[in-house]
Scaffold this motif. Structure first.
Motif, PDB file in Angstrom:
ATOM      1  N   GLU A  73       0.716  -1.372   0.181  1.00 56.58           N
ATOM      2  CA  GLU A  73      -0.028   0.147  -0.401  1.00 56.58           C
ATOM      3  C   GLU A  73       1.078   1.684  -0.280  1.00 56.58           C
ATOM      4  OE1 GLU A  73      -3.351   2.092   2.078  1.00 56.58           O
ATOM      5  OE2 GLU A  73      -2.775  -0.244   2.784  1.00 56.58           O
ATOM      6  N   TRP A  74       2.201   1.110   0.682  1.00 54.29           N
ATOM      7  CA  TRP A  74       2.739   2.325   0.804  1.00 54.29           C
ATOM      8  C   TRP A  74       3.619   2.485  -0.520  1.00 54.29           C
ATOM      9  CZ3 TRP A  74       5.531   4.696   5.600  1.00 54.29           C
ATOM     10  CH2 TRP A  74       5.152   4.806   6.382  1.00 54.29           C
ATOM     11  N   VAL A  75       3.889   1.604  -1.623  1.00 55.07           N
ATOM     12  CA  VAL A  75       4.809   1.583  -3.000  1.00 55.07           C
ATOM     13  C   VAL A  75       3.649   2.474  -3.609  1.00 55.07           C
ATOM     14  CG1 VAL A  75       5.181   0.364  -4.502  1.00 55.07           C
ATOM     15  CG2 VAL A  75       5.711  -0.549  -2.286  1.00 55.07           C
ATOM     16  N   ILE A  80       1.647   6.969  -6.281  1.00 55.04           N
ATOM     17  CA  ILE A  80       0.681   8.023  -6.819  1.00 55.04           C
ATOM     18  C   ILE A  80       1.154   9.331  -6.774  1.00 55.04           C
ATOM     19  CG2 ILE A  80      -1.526   9.398  -6.080  1.00 55.04           C
ATOM     20  CD1 ILE A  80      -2.535   6.069  -5.004  1.00 55.04           C
ATOM     21  N   ALA A  81       1.781   9.391  -5.668  1.00 57.46           N
ATOM     22  CA  ALA A  81       2.132  11.150  -4.790  1.00 57.46           C
ATOM     23  C   ALA A  81       3.023  11.955  -5.770  1.00 57.46           C
ATOM     24  CB  ALA A  81       2.624  11.217  -3.556  1.00 57.46           C
ATOM     25  N   GLY A  82       4.145  10.067  -6.264  1.00 61.74           N
ATOM     26  CA  GLY A  82       5.326  10.167  -7.297  1.00 61.74           C
ATOM     27  C   GLY A  82       5.194  10.951  -8.616  1.00 61.74           C
ATOM     28  N   VAL A  92      10.853  16.056  -6.902  1.00 64.59           N
ATOM     29  CA  VAL A  92      11.266  14.765  -6.139  1.00 64.59           C
ATOM     30  C   VAL A  92      12.434  14.343  -5.890  1.00 64.59           C
ATOM     31  CG1 VAL A  92      10.052  12.308  -5.882  1.00 64.59           C
ATOM     32  CG2 VAL A  92       9.387  14.435  -7.583  1.00 64.59           C
ATOM     33  N   VAL A  93      12.719  14.344  -4.401  1.00 65.08           N
ATOM     34  CA  VAL A  93      13.767  13.615  -3.561  1.00 65.08           C
ATOM     35  C   VAL A  93      13.682  11.827  -3.259  1.00 65.08           C
ATOM     36  CG1 VAL A  93      15.105  13.596  -2.083  1.00 65.08           C
ATOM     37  CG2 VAL A  93      14.589  15.522  -3.008  1.00 65.08           C
ATOM     38  N   PHE A  94      14.254  11.153  -4.300  1.00 59.58           N
ATOM     39  CA  PHE A  94      14.159   9.452  -3.939  1.00 59.58           C
ATOM     40  C   PHE A  94      15.259   9.178  -2.883  1.00 59.58           C
ATOM     41  CE2 PHE A  94      14.866   5.321  -5.659  1.00 59.58           C
ATOM     42  CZ  PHE A  94      13.733   4.516  -4.803  1.00 59.58           C
ATOM     43  N   ASP A  95      14.794   8.313  -2.080  1.00 61.44           N
ATOM     44  CA  ASP A  95      16.040   7.604  -0.658  1.00 61.44           C
ATOM     45  C   ASP A  95      15.523   6.663  -0.986  1.00 61.44           C
ATOM     46  OD1 ASP A  95      17.001   6.670   1.010  1.00 61.44           O
ATOM     47  OD2 ASP A  95      17.124   8.324   1.974  1.00 61.44           O
ATOM     48  N   PRO A  96      16.871   5.302  -2.239  1.00 66.04           N
ATOM     49  CA  PRO A  96      16.094   4.481  -2.070  1.00 66.04           C
ATOM     50  C   PRO A  96      17.331   2.757  -0.876  1.00 66.04           C
ATOM     51  CG  PRO A  96      18.748   4.961  -2.721  1.00 66.04           C
ATOM     52  CD  PRO A  96      18.090   5.758  -2.947  1.00 66.04           C
ATOM     53  N   ILE A 112      10.054   3.087  -9.275  1.00 69.58           N
ATOM     54  CA  ILE A 112       9.698   4.559  -8.736  1.00 69.58           C
ATOM     55  C   ILE A 112      10.908   5.588  -9.451  1.00 69.58           C
ATOM     56  CG2 ILE A 112      10.264   6.452  -7.121  1.00 69.58           C
ATOM     57  CD1 ILE A 112      10.018   4.073  -4.773  1.00 69.58           C
ATOM     58  N   MET A 113      11.912   5.235  -9.831  1.00 70.23           N
ATOM     59  CA  MET A 113      12.916   5.723 -10.646  1.00 70.23           C
ATOM     60  C   MET A 113      12.500   5.780 -12.360  1.00 70.23           C
ATOM     61  SD  MET A 113      17.252   5.000  -9.557  1.00 70.23           S
ATOM     62  CE  MET A 113      16.667   3.314 -10.503  1.00 70.23           C
ATOM     63  N   GLU A 114      11.935   4.963 -12.646  1.00 66.80           N
ATOM     64  CA  GLU A 114      10.920   4.782 -14.134  1.00 66.80           C
ATOM     65  C   GLU A 114       9.871   4.869 -13.842  1.00 66.80           C
ATOM     66  OE1 GLU A 114      10.451   0.857 -14.777  1.00 66.80           O
ATOM     67  OE2 GLU A 114      12.561   0.413 -15.252  1.00 66.80           O
ATOM     68  N   GLU A 115       9.012   5.175 -12.976  1.00 65.56           N
ATOM     69  CA  GLU A 115       7.163   6.027 -12.936  1.00 65.56           C
ATOM     70  C   GLU A 115       7.636   7.613 -12.320  1.00 65.56           C
ATOM     71  OE1 GLU A 115       4.479   3.568 -12.347  1.00 65.56           O
ATOM     72  OE2 GLU A 115       5.069   1.163 -13.285  1.00 65.56           O
ATOM     73  N   CYS A 116       8.158   7.782 -11.596  1.00 64.64           N
ATOM     74  CA  CYS A 116       8.062   9.323 -10.663  1.00 64.64           C
ATOM     75  C   CYS A 116       9.512   9.776 -11.472  1.00 64.64           C
ATOM     76  CB  CYS A 116       8.146   9.079  -9.931  1.00 64.64           C
ATOM     77  SG  CYS A 116       7.213   7.839  -8.928  1.00 64.64           S
ATOM     78  N   LYS A 117      10.078   9.565 -11.867  1.00 61.89           N
ATOM     79  CA  LYS A 117      11.500  10.463 -12.654  1.00 61.89           C
ATOM     80  C   LYS A 117      11.885  11.602 -11.546  1.00 61.89           C
ATOM     81  CE  LYS A 117       9.960   9.722 -17.265  1.00 61.89           C
ATOM     82  NZ  LYS A 117      10.321   8.101 -17.167  1.00 61.89           N
TER      83      LYS A 117
END
Length: 270
Positions: A73-75, A80-82, A92-96, A112-117
């Motif tokens: 659900e978090w994913v 959605i947010a991204g 968007v700042v992404f922390d993997p 996330i990288m592919e869809e939210c860029k």
């Protein structure tokens, strides 16, 4: 090279504008990152319900996506947010967190990288290498590689994704795939406080909210992070007092502090 007056300008802008930073982050660090954002002058909000993340992101000046504690659900909420941030040109700042530790984390990171860029990807060396090389295993959320060893993967990842990539470590490397900035401030004691990397990600988002140049927004944030941590560690008895001292240093950092303490090297790109 990072210019001290530009860091000082960005700190002043964060304090003046108090940008709203929407963080979809992990249970372990919510309190830490919220307090760090408040200390530097930003406004934190932690919302992860699928039904509200798009609306919340639309009101924010930057979005943090942190995969420290994952479930399906978090994913979904992160995606959605991204996508909402991408559509609204919100950084968007992404922390993997822990990418490479499990197949699931690596798969989610790539999605996330592919869809939210993301505008910025910030991780430790092992996480960045794992995103670059599928199949490289990390030790949980801890780095097992030096930050310098991740520089070439970071530059390649930046070129592939269009994001600025930040590698945290003894020396922080910040790259857009061509240019590289470094920050050498910090303390080994910071690694003994949970959530310091996640806090760096949150600070990067605060600076990305007021500076459209993601390379220098990221570099300025990492400079402040390192300076505050280094000063706090110098008068801390241990990792407990470091946490409190770190927040105090973020709250009071000024131009004089930056001028006295910033350490960096001139990195020649190859």
């Amino acid at each position: 090279m990072i210019k001290i007056d530009c860091i000082e300008r960005d700190v002043a802008l964060v304090r003046e504008k108090s940008p709203l930073i929407h963080s979809i982050t992990n249970y372990v660090v919510m309190n830490n990152t919220a307090n760090a954002l408040l200390a530097i002058g930003a406004s934190p909000v932690m919302a992860h319900a699928v039904d509200e993340v798009a609306e919340m992101t639309g009101m924010a000046s930057a979005l943090v996506i942190n995969i420290g504690t994952l479930d399906a659900e978090w994913v979904e909420a992160m995606l959605i947010a991204g996508k909402r941030a991408l559509a609204g040109r919100i950084p968007v700042v992404f922390d993997p967190v822990g990418a490479g530790a499990t197949t699931y984390r690596t798969k989610v990171s790539r999605r996330i990288m592919e869809e939210c860029k993301p505008s910025v990807i910030r991780g430790n060396a092992s996480e960045i290498i794992a995103l670059y090389h599928a199949g490289v295993q990390t030790k949980g959320v801890d780095a097992t590689d030096s930050s310098e060893s991740a520089l070439i993967p970071a530059k390649t990842l930046a070129r592939q994704t269009g994001a600025v990539v930040v590698v945290s470590g003894e020396t922080d490397y910040i790259t857009n795939g061509e240019d590289v900035e470094t920050v050498e401030n910090g303390s080994p004691l910071m690694a003994r406080v949970t959530g310091m990397g996640c806090t760096a990600t949150a600070l990067v988002a605060a600076f990305a909210a007021i500076n459209s140049d993601m390379l220098y927004a990221s570099a300025h944030a990492m400079a402040i992070m390192g300076i505050a941590g280094e000063i706090a560690a110098s008068h801390s008895r241990g990792n407990g007092s470091l946490q409190v001292g770190f927040l105090d240093e973020l709250c009071t950092v000024d131009g004089e502090t930056i001028r006295k303490n910033l350490r960096q090297t001139c990195y020649k790109t190859v």
